[in-house]
Design a protein around this motif. Structure first.
Motif, PDB file in Angstrom:
ATOM      1  N   ALA A 216       0.705  -1.183   0.090  1.00 19.08           N
ATOM      2  CA  ALA A 216      -0.047   0.137   0.017  1.00 19.08           C
ATOM      3  C   ALA A 216       0.789   1.273  -0.085  1.00 19.08           C
ATOM      4  N   LEU A 217       2.041   1.133   0.543  1.00 24.73           N
ATOM      5  CA  LEU A 217       2.931   2.280   0.618  1.00 24.73           C
ATOM      6  C   LEU A 217       4.425   1.828  -0.103  1.00 24.73           C
ATOM      7  N   ASN A 218       5.123   3.073  -0.716  1.00 22.02           N
ATOM      8  CA  ASN A 218       6.327   2.813  -1.150  1.00 22.02           C
ATOM      9  C   ASN A 218       7.248   3.326  -0.199  1.00 22.02           C
ATOM     10  N   LEU A 219       8.434   2.785   0.180  1.00 20.24           N
ATOM     11  CA  LEU A 219       9.356   3.351   0.938  1.00 20.24           C
ATOM     12  C   LEU A 219      10.509   3.948   0.489  1.00 20.24           C
ATOM     13  N   LEU A 220      10.439   5.559   0.255  1.00 17.14           N
ATOM     14  CA  LEU A 220      11.469   6.272  -0.555  1.00 17.14           C
ATOM     15  C   LEU A 220      12.714   6.367   0.130  1.00 17.14           C
ATOM     16  N   ALA A 221      12.859   6.546   1.206  1.00 21.48           N
ATOM     17  CA  ALA A 221      13.981   7.025   2.267  1.00 21.48           C
ATOM     18  C   ALA A 221      14.051   6.798   3.466  1.00 21.48           C
ATOM     19  N   VAL A 222      15.214   7.067   4.227  1.00 22.17           N
ATOM     20  CA  VAL A 222      15.223   6.984   5.538  1.00 22.17           C
ATOM     21  C   VAL A 222      15.932   8.212   6.044  1.00 22.17           C
ATOM     22  N   THR A 223      15.691   8.634   7.321  1.00 23.07           N
ATOM     23  CA  THR A 223      16.464  10.182   7.683  1.00 23.07           C
ATOM     24  C   THR A 223      17.608   9.876   8.678  1.00 23.07           C
ATOM     25  N   SER A 224      17.905   8.612   8.697  1.00 20.25           N
ATOM     26  CA  SER A 224      19.076   8.547   9.480  1.00 20.25           C
ATOM     27  C   SER A 224      20.138   8.725   8.931  1.00 20.25           C
ATOM     28  N   LYS A 225      21.486   8.921   9.308  1.00 23.99           N
ATOM     29  CA  LYS A 225      22.811   9.326   8.680  1.00 23.99           C
ATOM     30  C   LYS A 225      23.335   8.383   7.577  1.00 23.99           C
ATOM     31  N   GLU A 226      22.802   7.134   7.847  1.00 29.87           N
ATOM     32  CA  GLU A 226      23.430   6.091   6.784  1.00 29.87           C
ATOM     33  C   GLU A 226      22.142   5.068   6.678  1.00 29.87           C
ATOM     34  N   ARG A 227      22.206   4.392   5.601  1.00 38.80           N
ATOM     35  CA  ARG A 227      21.390   3.357   5.255  1.00 38.80           C
ATOM     36  C   ARG A 227      21.100   2.291   6.414  1.00 38.80           C
ATOM     37  N   ILE A 228      19.944   1.785   6.451  1.00 38.78           N
ATOM     38  CA  ILE A 228      19.896   0.785   7.660  1.00 38.78           C
ATOM     39  C   ILE A 228      19.993  -0.551   7.038  1.00 38.78           C
ATOM     40  N   ALA A 229      20.418  -1.530   7.953  1.00 42.26           N
ATOM     41  CA  ALA A 229      20.673  -2.884   7.395  1.00 42.26           C
ATOM     42  C   ALA A 229      19.341  -3.592   6.846  1.00 42.26           C
ATOM     43  N   SER A 230      18.338  -3.480   7.365  1.00 42.34           N
ATOM     44  CA  SER A 230      17.013  -4.169   6.992  1.00 42.34           C
ATOM     45  C   SER A 230      16.659  -3.574   5.565  1.00 42.34           C
ATOM     46  N   HIS A 231      16.922  -2.633   5.385  1.00 38.14           N
ATOM     47  CA  HIS A 231      16.508  -1.919   4.065  1.00 38.14           C
ATOM     48  C   HIS A 231      17.715  -1.385   3.178  1.00 38.14           C
ATOM     49  N   PRO A 232      18.841  -1.997   2.885  1.00 41.15           N
ATOM     50  CA  PRO A 232      20.051  -1.364   2.557  1.00 41.15           C
ATOM     51  C   PRO A 232      19.857  -0.793   1.118  1.00 41.15           C
ATOM     52  N   ASP A 233      18.605  -1.133   0.337  1.00 41.67           N
ATOM     53  CA  ASP A 233      18.581  -0.699  -0.941  1.00 41.67           C
ATOM     54  C   ASP A 233      17.992   0.804  -1.000  1.00 41.67           C
ATOM     55  N   VAL A 234      17.513   1.172   0.231  1.00 42.53           N
ATOM     56  CA  VAL A 234      16.808   2.424   0.669  1.00 42.53           C
ATOM     57  C   VAL A 234      17.701   3.448   0.830  1.00 42.53           C
ATOM     58  N   PRO A 235      17.695   4.671   0.078  1.00 43.01           N
ATOM     59  CA  PRO A 235      18.672   5.646   0.444  1.00 43.01           C
ATOM     60  C   PRO A 235      18.475   6.610   1.546  1.00 43.01           C
ATOM     61  N   SER A 236      19.422   7.190   2.311  1.00 44.93           N
ATOM     62  CA  SER A 236      19.429   8.157   3.346  1.00 44.93           C
ATOM     63  C   SER A 236      19.492   9.562   2.769  1.00 44.93           C
ATOM     64  N   LEU A 237      18.659  10.243   3.339  1.00 50.88           N
ATOM     65  CA  LEU A 237      18.657  11.632   3.152  1.00 50.88           C
ATOM     66  C   LEU A 237      19.804  12.429   3.151  1.00 50.88           C
ATOM     67  N   SER A 238      20.576  11.641   3.957  1.00 54.23           N
ATOM     68  CA  SER A 238      22.169  12.385   4.157  1.00 54.23           C
ATOM     69  C   SER A 238      22.872  12.243   2.419  1.00 54.23           C
ATOM     70  N   GLU A 239      22.449  11.288   1.909  1.00 53.86           N
ATOM     71  CA  GLU A 239      23.074  11.217   0.531  1.00 53.86           C
ATOM     72  C   GLU A 239      22.551  12.608  -0.573  1.00 53.86           C
ATOM     73  N   ILE A 240      21.814  13.096  -0.042  1.00 50.57           N
ATOM     74  CA  ILE A 240      21.448  14.382  -0.662  1.00 50.57           C
ATOM     75  C   ILE A 240      21.619  15.601   0.015  1.00 50.57           C
ATOM     76  N   VAL A 241      21.548  15.807   1.083  1.00 43.37           N
ATOM     77  CA  VAL A 241      21.847  16.692   2.212  1.00 43.37           C
ATOM     78  C   VAL A 241      22.995  16.529   2.984  1.00 43.37           C
ATOM     79  N   LYS A 242      24.208  16.890   2.981  1.00 46.54           N
ATOM     80  CA  LYS A 242      25.509  16.754   3.636  1.00 46.54           C
ATOM     81  C   LYS A 242      25.158  16.873   4.953  1.00 46.54           C
ATOM     82  N   ASP A 243      25.612  15.811   6.082  1.00 46.01           N
ATOM     83  CA  ASP A 243      25.454  15.880   7.482  1.00 46.01           C
ATOM     84  C   ASP A 243      24.060  15.462   7.992  1.00 46.01           C
ATOM     85  N   TYR A 244      23.266  15.547   7.154  1.00 52.07           N
ATOM     86  CA  TYR A 244      21.746  15.149   7.552  1.00 52.07           C
ATOM     87  C   TYR A 244      21.524  14.061   8.178  1.00 52.07           C
TER      88      TYR A 244
END
Length: 321
Positions: A216-244
């Motif tokens: 029902a929902l698409n997972l687009l991104a996570v807000t942590s500094k790095e990608r998370i182990a359970s969803h390694p293909d999902v990007p972190s917002l820090s990849e767009i905004v430095k030090d996020y």
């Protein structure tokens, strides 16, 4: 003539003894409330309820969740700050509520009105979209936002919430304009995405996990500094905004003046509950990290967080209401 005074003294002594016995009863001797500043269905409510279930089992008293949504959680902080300092009305809040409320609302002061008891969990937030929308990736979201500034919108758990501040800081860093639609909690914002009322929302794994698994929902991104182990293909917002690096961190506080022995017992019992297999098991498959800290360490963590969120308010250009 002497009988009446003697009888009065005897009655007074009996009443005094009864009162003394009542005071001496161990804490807790009546139900304890965790006040949560958002509606049921979101991460703070989920974690608070998991704790309350375990504590009700171990303490011989009911621990209940009292939801008081509104003003980015500030209604709950104001309520608990004015409650009796006896350990029976506690605040269960995320760091953003504690740090941002004084900026955006006339709420309670974290360091003047409360005594920290301990931090319980941390988790990254996630950005999700409707399962059948054209926004299926983070790059889709950025591309559409830049093509039509201000046309897209996102749902959050309310003005001044960690969800709100996380997206506003990201918007400023990524140079995009997406309108904010506040709700009273993650549960409502998720339903809004599923219903098609808003194209995307920022929420938590604990709230949105089942809907992601169902498609029902698409997972687009996570807000942590790095990608998370359970969803390694999902990007972190820090990849767009430095030090996020923005996520939810939940803890328990009591009104200032709560007796030290009550704080000590609460801290001990909350720690034991947080490391119990029953409690940990409720977060299996999620990105939640059990991170109990002492009252002293929690206070230090909040002090360090204040600098971060003060900066976030300036970056996002948030104005007090």
């Amino acid at each position: 003539m002497k009988t009446q005074p003697i009888r009065f003294i005897a009655i007074f002594a009996a009443v005094l003894l009864a009162c003394t016995g009542a005071v001496a009863q161990p804490y807790p001797n009546k139900p304890v409330k965790f006040v949560v500043g958002f509606v049921p269905g979101g991460a703070p409510d989920f974690v608070a309820r998991a704790l309350s279930i375990k504590l009700s089992e171990t303490q011989g008293q009911s621990f209940i969740v009292d939801n008081k949504p509104g003003a980015g959680g500030s209604l709950s902080t104001a309520f608990v700050a004015k409650a009796p300092a006896d350990g029976y009305t506690l605040l269960f809040a995320d760091t953003a509520t504690l740090m941002l409320a004084p900026h955006l609302f006339k709420g309670a002061d974290t360091f003047k009105d409360f005594v920290p008891i301990g931090r319980v969990t941390t988790e990254p937030l996630i950005i999700v979209s409707h399962g059948k929308t054209s926004i299926k990736t983070l790059q889709d979201l950025i591309r559409q936002a830049k093509a039509s500034p201000g046309k897209l919108s996102y749902g959050s758990s309310g003005i001044g919430s960690i969800h709100h501040i996380s997206v506003e800081v990201f918007k400023a860093g990524a140079g995009i304009d997406i309108a904010h639609i506040p709700y009273k909690g993650s549960g409502q914002s998720i339903l809004a995405v599923i219903a098609g009322d808003v194209p995307v929302s920022i929420t938590s794994f604990s709230a949105a996990g089942p809907h992601i698994l169902s498609g029902a929902l698409n997972l687009l991104a996570v807000t942590s500094k790095e990608r998370i182990a359970s969803h390694p293909d999902v990007p972190s917002l820090s990849e767009i905004v430095k030090d996020y690096d923005y996520g939810a961190s939940f803890g328990v506080l009591a009104p200032l003046g709560t007796p030290p022995d009550v704080i000590t017992k609460l801290s001990r019992e909350l720690r034991q509950a947080s490391v119990s297999p029953d409690f940990i098991g409720k977060f299996k498959g999620q990105a939640t990290i059990i991170k109990w800290t002492s009252p002293e360490d929690y206070r230090e963590y909040l002090r360090e967080s204040q600098t971060k969120f003060d900066r976030a308010v300036k970056i996002a250009n948030l104005q007090a209401n």
